[in-house]
Design a protein around this motif. Structure first.
Motif, mmCIF file in Angstrom:
data_model
loop_
_atom_site.group_PDB
_atom_site.id
_atom_site.type_symbol
_atom_site.label_atom_id
_atom_site.label_comp_id
_atom_site.label_asym_id
_atom_site.label_seq_id
_atom_site.Cartn_x
_atom_site.Cartn_y
_atom_site.Cartn_z
ATOM 1 N N LYS A 146 51.386 38.710 38.750
ATOM 2 C CA LYS A 146 52.413 39.743 38.850
ATOM 3 C C LYS A 146 51.888 41.156 38.623
ATOM 4 O O LYS A 146 52.482 42.106 39.118
ATOM 5 C CB LYS A 146 53.528 39.473 37.834
ATOM 6 C CG LYS A 146 54.324 38.230 38.138
ATOM 7 C CD LYS A 146 55.359 37.980 37.072
ATOM 8 C CE LYS A 146 56.088 36.678 37.337
ATOM 9 N NZ LYS A 146 57.029 36.342 36.280
ATOM 10 N N ASP A 147 50.828 41.304 37.853
ATOM 11 C CA ASP A 147 50.336 42.631 37.489
ATOM 12 C C ASP A 147 49.048 42.952 38.240
ATOM 13 O O ASP A 147 48.005 42.356 37.975
ATOM 14 C CB ASP A 147 50.084 42.689 35.981
ATOM 15 C CG ASP A 147 49.765 44.086 35.499
ATOM 16 O OD1 ASP A 147 49.651 45.016 36.327
ATOM 17 O OD2 ASP A 147 49.630 44.254 34.274
ATOM 18 N N PRO A 148 49.098 43.925 39.167
ATOM 19 C CA PRO A 148 47.885 44.262 39.921
ATOM 20 C C PRO A 148 46.794 44.887 39.060
ATOM 21 O O PRO A 148 45.636 44.944 39.473
ATOM 22 C CB PRO A 148 48.384 45.250 40.979
ATOM 23 C CG PRO A 148 49.728 45.686 40.543
ATOM 24 C CD PRO A 148 50.263 44.671 39.595
ATOM 25 N N ALA A 149 47.131 45.333 37.852
ATOM 26 C CA ALA A 149 46.132 45.934 36.957
ATOM 27 C C ALA A 149 45.330 44.880 36.198
ATOM 28 O O ALA A 149 44.364 45.217 35.512
ATOM 29 C CB ALA A 149 46.815 46.872 35.967
ATOM 30 N N PHE A 150 45.726 43.603 36.307
ATOM 31 C CA PHE A 150 44.996 42.537 35.601
ATOM 32 C C PHE A 150 43.554 42.537 36.098
ATOM 33 O O PHE A 150 43.311 42.660 37.295
ATOM 34 C CB PHE A 150 45.640 41.175 35.878
ATOM 35 C CG PHE A 150 45.186 40.092 34.950
ATOM 36 C CD1 PHE A 150 45.800 39.901 33.729
ATOM 37 C CD2 PHE A 150 44.130 39.260 35.296
ATOM 38 C CE1 PHE A 150 45.388 38.897 32.865
ATOM 39 C CE2 PHE A 150 43.703 38.262 34.442
ATOM 40 C CZ PHE A 150 44.340 38.085 33.223
ATOM 41 N N PRO A 151 42.587 42.416 35.193
ATOM 42 C CA PRO A 151 41.175 42.463 35.609
ATOM 43 C C PRO A 151 40.850 41.404 36.664
ATOM 44 O O PRO A 151 41.348 40.287 36.617
ATOM 45 C CB PRO A 151 40.410 42.171 34.318
ATOM 46 C CG PRO A 151 41.367 42.446 33.220
ATOM 47 C CD PRO A 151 42.740 42.213 33.760
ATOM 48 N N ALA A 152 40.010 41.795 37.594
ATOM 49 C CA ALA A 152 39.601 40.883 38.661
ATOM 50 C C ALA A 152 38.687 39.799 38.099
ATOM 51 O O ALA A 152 37.920 40.036 37.165
ATOM 52 C CB ALA A 152 38.877 41.658 39.744
ATOM 53 N N SER A 153 38.794 38.629 38.692
ATOM 54 C CA SER A 153 37.924 37.528 38.274
ATOM 55 C C SER A 153 36.579 37.654 38.964
ATOM 56 O O SER A 153 36.433 38.376 39.948
ATOM 57 C CB SER A 153 38.566 36.186 38.611
ATOM 58 O OG SER A 153 38.696 36.054 40.009
ATOM 59 N N ARG A 154 35.618 36.942 38.429
ATOM 60 C CA ARG A 154 34.279 36.910 39.017
ATOM 61 C C ARG A 154 33.935 35.469 39.333
ATOM 62 O O ARG A 154 34.380 34.563 38.642
ATOM 63 C CB ARG A 154 33.266 37.494 38.042
ATOM 64 C CG ARG A 154 33.500 38.974 37.775
ATOM 65 C CD ARG A 154 32.571 39.445 36.681
ATOM 66 N NE ARG A 154 32.620 40.876 36.501
ATOM 67 C CZ ARG A 154 33.530 41.510 35.774
ATOM 68 N NH1 ARG A 154 34.479 40.840 35.172
ATOM 69 N NH2 ARG A 154 33.494 42.810 35.649
ATOM 70 N N ARG A 155 33.148 35.290 40.348
ATOM 71 C CA ARG A 155 32.694 33.947 40.717
ATOM 72 C C ARG A 155 31.187 33.952 40.850
ATOM 73 O O ARG A 155 30.604 34.920 41.328
ATOM 74 C CB ARG A 155 33.312 33.498 42.031
ATOM 75 C CG ARG A 155 34.790 33.268 41.914
ATOM 76 C CD ARG A 155 35.351 32.697 43.184
ATOM 77 N NE ARG A 155 36.795 32.545 43.011
ATOM 78 C CZ ARG A 155 37.597 32.170 43.952
ATOM 79 N NH1 ARG A 155 37.136 31.899 45.144
ATOM 80 N NH2 ARG A 155 38.886 32.045 43.733
ATOM 81 N N LYS A 156 30.602 32.853 40.436
ATOM 82 C CA LYS A 156 29.165 32.697 40.618
ATOM 83 C C LYS A 156 28.919 32.326 42.071
ATOM 84 O O LYS A 156 29.777 31.706 42.709
ATOM 85 C CB LYS A 156 28.641 31.594 39.701
ATOM 86 C CG LYS A 156 28.783 31.925 38.246
ATOM 87 C CD LYS A 156 28.272 30.780 37.414
ATOM 88 C CE LYS A 156 28.501 31.050 35.953
ATOM 89 N NZ LYS A 156 28.047 29.963 35.116
ATOM 90 N N PRO A 157 27.784 32.685 42.617
ATOM 91 C CA PRO A 157 27.487 32.328 44.010
ATOM 92 C C PRO A 157 27.605 30.821 44.235
ATOM 93 O O PRO A 157 27.084 30.027 43.457
ATOM 94 C CB PRO A 157 26.047 32.796 44.203
ATOM 95 C CG PRO A 157 25.842 33.849 43.160
ATOM 96 C CD PRO A 157 26.707 33.452 42.006
ATOM 97 N N GLY A 158 28.355 30.436 45.256
ATOM 98 C CA GLY A 158 28.525 29.032 45.595
ATOM 99 C C GLY A 158 29.545 28.294 44.746
ATOM 100 O O GLY A 158 29.718 27.095 44.879
#
Length: 85
Positions: free
Chosen positions: A38-50
């Motif tokens: 719901k909140d666009p200010a929530f920190p973006a997630s990160r993903r490891k390659p693959g």
């Protein structure tokens, strides 16, 4: 194979999954999921390659959670009971 419950340290800080983030912030995983959708200010997630697993920087998420605008609900325990008609 490393234990999946252990946080993954990186240069940007400690990366944690949603369950670990909820525990660190003292809230439920369901509440965090609702907040991040719901909140666009929530920190973006990160993903490891693959990988398809999402991780969040714990320091960044704590800063966001501490600074967010609180919108408490209306207290119903202070209202007088409704008069019956």
């Amino acid at each position: 194979m490393p234990d999946e419950k252990e946080p993954v340290p990186t240069d940007e800080g400690e990366l944690v999954n949603l369950s670990q983030l909820a525990e660190a912030l003292g809230v439920t995983r369901q509440w965090l999921h609702a907040l991040r959708t719901k909140d666009p200010a929530f920190p973006a997630s990160r993903r490891k390659p693959g990988s398809t697993r999402e991780f969040w920087d714990l320091t960044e998420a704590r800063a966001y959670y501490k600074a967010r605008e609180l919108r408490p609900g209306e207290r119903t325990d202070l209202k007088p009971p409704a008069a019956e008609a």
